[in-house]
Design an enzyme around this catalytic site. Structure first.
Site, PDB file in Angstrom:
ATOM      1  N   TYR A 194      -1.938  -1.710  10.672  1.00  0.00           N
ATOM      2  CA  TYR A 194      -2.511  -1.438   8.491  1.00  0.00           C
ATOM      3  C   TYR A 194      -0.970  -1.042   8.440  1.00  0.00           C
ATOM      4  O   TYR A 194      -0.342  -2.270   7.522  1.00  0.00           O
ATOM      5  CB  TYR A 194      -3.144  -0.436   8.843  1.00  0.00           C
ATOM      6  CG  TYR A 194      -3.619  -1.186   7.054  1.00  0.00           C
ATOM      7  CD1 TYR A 194      -4.629  -2.089   6.490  1.00  0.00           C
ATOM      8  CD2 TYR A 194      -3.418   0.067   6.185  1.00  0.00           C
ATOM      9  CE1 TYR A 194      -4.215  -2.334   5.277  1.00  0.00           C
ATOM     10  CE2 TYR A 194      -3.677  -0.136   4.628  1.00  0.00           C
ATOM     11  CZ  TYR A 194      -4.272  -1.354   4.319  1.00  0.00           C
ATOM     12  OH  TYR A 194      -4.212  -1.191   2.799  1.00  0.00           O
ATOM     13  N   SER A 204       0.838  -1.041  -0.183  1.00  0.00           N
ATOM     14  CA  SER A 204       0.317  -0.107   0.319  1.00  0.00           C
ATOM     15  C   SER A 204       0.462   1.410   0.213  1.00  0.00           C
ATOM     16  O   SER A 204       1.659   1.021   0.715  1.00  0.00           O
ATOM     17  CB  SER A 204      -0.466   0.103   1.207  1.00  0.00           C
ATOM     18  OG  SER A 204      -1.289   0.924   1.439  1.00  0.00           O
TER      19      SER A 204
END
Length: 297
Positions: free
Chosen positions: A202, A189
């Site tokens: 995350y 990401s």
């Protein structure tokens, strides 16, 4: 809308209407997303780039995983779709699109944070598809927490099990079955490079995915197995509305990119197809950023 081969303005190619504030109970459904995400249902055109291949896709019910499932099938691959049982409605719709492309779709509900289930996915693929030569680890957990004091050990642990441990369990279980030429594609990401303060756990897992993938790429290269990563930017999926972002932030989601909009899952699928196909035969240990122009190291 034109297909992915048509010359056009990328800013306008996938228009992103301003989404309203909204929230869903986890894990969230594309069926309840406003506006619905574009998985390439009407646009992705295959060219037999994955003819005869056998793929396992985690998170294959919606979002990026769904777009990858559609693309893989239209390129000639059979697929096993892993997803949470609560996502059955979305999964059945994507499975039908795979079958409409003339390929096999195997539905395998469960939670990749559970080691037994995660490892079983490999055997489901081998048994149902007759082998396994593509792994696309896409399932992810993202829950925003404003203050570290409110981030519980249980939530931290679940994020790591879903995003990192599952990758390790699946790849380790798959190695005895993967032939030379197999491709493993993991999902990082933009958060690995520009971590948001509300996504501490995350973002940390996404950096870990980059690192474990680069190490594995070197370890598995002599076996003829390639390992690569796709790192999305802000992509419109149910993940964002099911605790991934504060609801009041959703109307502006993706506006920080140079393209000025969020991406659609359909825009990620070609990256996974490229990394799965023989077109990327000399590519391993690479992280391919698909993020609307956001600079990365």
């Amino acid at each position: 809308m034109a297909d992915q081969y048509t010359f056009q303005d990328p800013i306008a190619q996938y228009p992103m209407p301003q989404p309203p504030e909204q929230s869903q109970d986890g894990p969230g459904l594309d069926a309840d997303l406003t506006p619905r995400a574009d998985h390439g249902e009407e646009t992705y055109r295959g060219a037999e780039r994955l003819a005869g291949r056998k793929a396992l896709i985690t998170g294959g019910d919606s979002g990026i995983g769904a777009a990858v499932a559609i693309a893989f099938a239209r390129e000639g691959a059979d697929v096993v779709l892993s997803y949470l049982p609560e996502e059955q409605e979305d999964a059945e719709r994507i499975a039908q699109l795979v079958r409409d492309a003339g390929r096999t779709a195997v539905l395998a509900p469960g939670d990749v944070a559970d080691e037994t289930y995660a490892r079983s996915l490999v055997h489901t693929a081998v048994d149902e598809l007759g082998g396994l030569d593509i792994i696309a680890n896409i399932a992810g957990r993202q829950q925003f927490v404003e203050d570290l004091a409110d981030l519980s050990s249980a939530s931290f642990d679940e994020t790591f099990k879903t995003n990192v441990y599952a990758l390790y369990w699946i790849v380790q279980e798959a190695l005895p079955h993967l032939p030379k030429g197999a491709s493993i594609i993991n999902t990082s990401s933009i958060q690995a490079y520009e971590p948001a303060p509300i996504l501490v756990d995350y973002a940390t897992t996404k950096a870990a995915i980059n690192t474990i993938s680069k190490a594995l790429a070197q370890q598995l290269a002599p076996k003829g197995i390639r390992v690569n990563v796709v790192a999305p930017g802000p992509i419109w999926t149910p993940l964002q509305t099911a605790g991934g972002q504060p609801p009041e932030k959703l109307p502006e989601f993706g506006e920080q990119t140079p393209f000025g909009r969020a991406g659609q899952p359909a825009e990620l699928a070609p990256a996974y197809v490229f990394l799965a196909s023989q077109e990327s035969s000399y590519v391993s240990g690479e992280t391919l950023n698909v993020n609307g122009g956001m600079p990365t190291p």
